[in-house]
Design an enzyme around this catalytic site. Structure first.
Site, mmCIF file in Angstrom:
data_model
loop_
_atom_site.group_PDB
_atom_site.id
_atom_site.type_symbol
_atom_site.label_atom_id
_atom_site.label_comp_id
_atom_site.label_asym_id
_atom_site.label_seq_id
_atom_site.Cartn_x
_atom_site.Cartn_y
_atom_site.Cartn_z
ATOM 1 N N ASP A 244 0.830 -1.419 0.148
ATOM 2 C CA ASP A 244 -0.122 0.090 0.108
ATOM 3 C C ASP A 244 0.741 1.155 -0.115
ATOM 4 O OD1 ASP A 244 -2.091 -1.779 0.142
ATOM 5 O OD2 ASP A 244 -2.817 -1.060 2.357
ATOM 6 N N ASP A 257 0.314 -0.699 5.715
ATOM 7 C CA ASP A 257 -0.817 -1.324 5.310
ATOM 8 C C ASP A 257 -1.965 -0.497 5.793
ATOM 9 O OD1 ASP A 257 -1.836 -3.347 3.393
ATOM 10 O OD2 ASP A 257 -2.193 -4.668 5.185
ATOM 11 N N LYS A 259 -5.911 -0.545 6.351
ATOM 12 C CA LYS A 259 -7.174 -1.522 6.674
ATOM 13 C C LYS A 259 -8.405 -0.623 7.090
ATOM 14 C CE LYS A 259 -4.906 -5.243 5.700
ATOM 15 N NZ LYS A 259 -5.105 -5.844 4.132
#
Length: 338
Positions: A244, A257, A259
């Site tokens: 990411d 990352d 989420k």
């Protein structure tokens, strides 16, 4: 002899007058006595009760001990088989081959100039047979993880129906893509726009404004963005993934990352396999010739739709090495013949 006194009026003068009566058997008068109540214990055999009480009080107390009781049980039922106590803690599983997490012991700390790198995934260039990190993790879930995942799916289908659950999953996927696109726009725009409040960016779709508000405090601590939505590949271990973001979080270079979650995840353990995923991305990046630097740390940011502050779980170098070894085990489970 009973004397009864009466009062007699004589011409306005009151004078007492006594009359004597002879009364016999006064105590036998029925109107002055009541019948005797019968005791409920009158029918009890007192001699028999006393004998029983003496026999109970004089009985011998058993002299058996736990040891004698165990010996008696072993004589009747056989010896007791006891489980052997573990001599030490359970042995931790290790991968058969310890592939290095870093390409070299020395890591480059020089800052790269220019916009963040974005290497798109092109399956047409010999990558069609290379499995992704997501696929490997999905196909190596533990039985316990599969059980809870299936139970959650059955509960959602029972509430929403098959079509409703399908639409729910599609909406989650769409919101995730919009969220990543909004983050990419902010991270590539520079520090000026990144430090701006997410509520002041009406150009973002309504579905992700809550998520952007949720991560606004995290974005303030991110700088020196090096890669966004960029493909990383480990040629030796034959896997790839899309990271990411690679940037500095509070001065530490991390694989980040992003989420989204409907439930709070305040602890790292609430993120399930996400730390393994971040370690796999970092290990691939460290062994990918397209990147001229090494990353030892990770960051998992969990954003919430209602705008509540996101949870940022930072993985230091020691944790990353632990999750890297776990990733190697999952990779071996995936590649072993089934």
């Amino acid at each position: 002899m009973l004397i009864i006194s009466r009062v007699v009026s004589l011409g306005g003068i009151v004078a007492p007058r006594c009359t004597s009566l002879c009364v016999s058997h006064f105590s036998a008068c029925h109107c002055l006595t009541s019948p005797k109540r019968r005791s409920p214990y009158s029918s009890v055999d007192s001699e028999r009760y006393s004998s029983l009480l003496k026999s109970v009080m004089s009985a011998r107390v058993s002299s058996q001990t736990p040891e004698s009781l165990q010996a008696e049980d072993e004589h009747i039922y056989g010896p007791v088989v006891k489980a052997q106590a573990p001599s030490s803690a359970p042995r931790r599983r290790e991968p058969r081959t310890l592939h290095p997490f870093l390409r070299s012991e020395e890591t480059e700390e020089t800052e790269e100039s220019g916009p963040p790198v974005r290497i798109s995934l092109n399956r047409g260039q010999g990558r069609s047979l290379v499995p992704s990190v997501t696929r490997i993790l999905q196909q190596t879930l533990s039985p316990e993880q599969i059980f809870y995942l299936e139970r959650w799916k059955r509960r959602m289908v029972a509430e929403l129906g098959e079509e409703g659950f399908k639409e729910y999953s599609q909406n989650l996927f769409r919101q995730g893509k919009l969220f990543h696109s909004a983050l990419e726009e902010i991270l590539t725009a520079g520090d000026t726009k990144r430090n701006k409040s997410a509520s002041e960016t009406p150009e973002h779709p309504p579905e992700v404004r809550g998520y952007m508000e949720s991560v606004s405090h995290v974005l303030e601590d991110i700088s020196a963005v090096r890669a966004i939505e960029s493909t990383v590949q480990h040629d030796t271990l034959n896997y790839l993934g899309i990271a990411d973001c690679v940037a500095r979080y509070r001065g530490v270079l991390c694989v980040i990352d992003w989420k989204t979650s409907e439930k709070p995840k305040p602890f790292l353990g609430n993120t399930y396999d996400n730390p393994i995923q971040v370690a796999a991305y970092a290990g691939a990046l460290n062994n990918d010739d397209n990147y001229k630097y090494q990353v030892e740390n990770g960051l998992i940011v969990v954003a919430y739709k209602d705008g509540s502050p996101a949870h940022a779980h930072q993985l230091n170098s020691e944790l990353m090495l632990e999750y890297w070894n776990t990733w190697l085990i999952r990779l071996e489970e995936f590649t072993d013949p089934r």
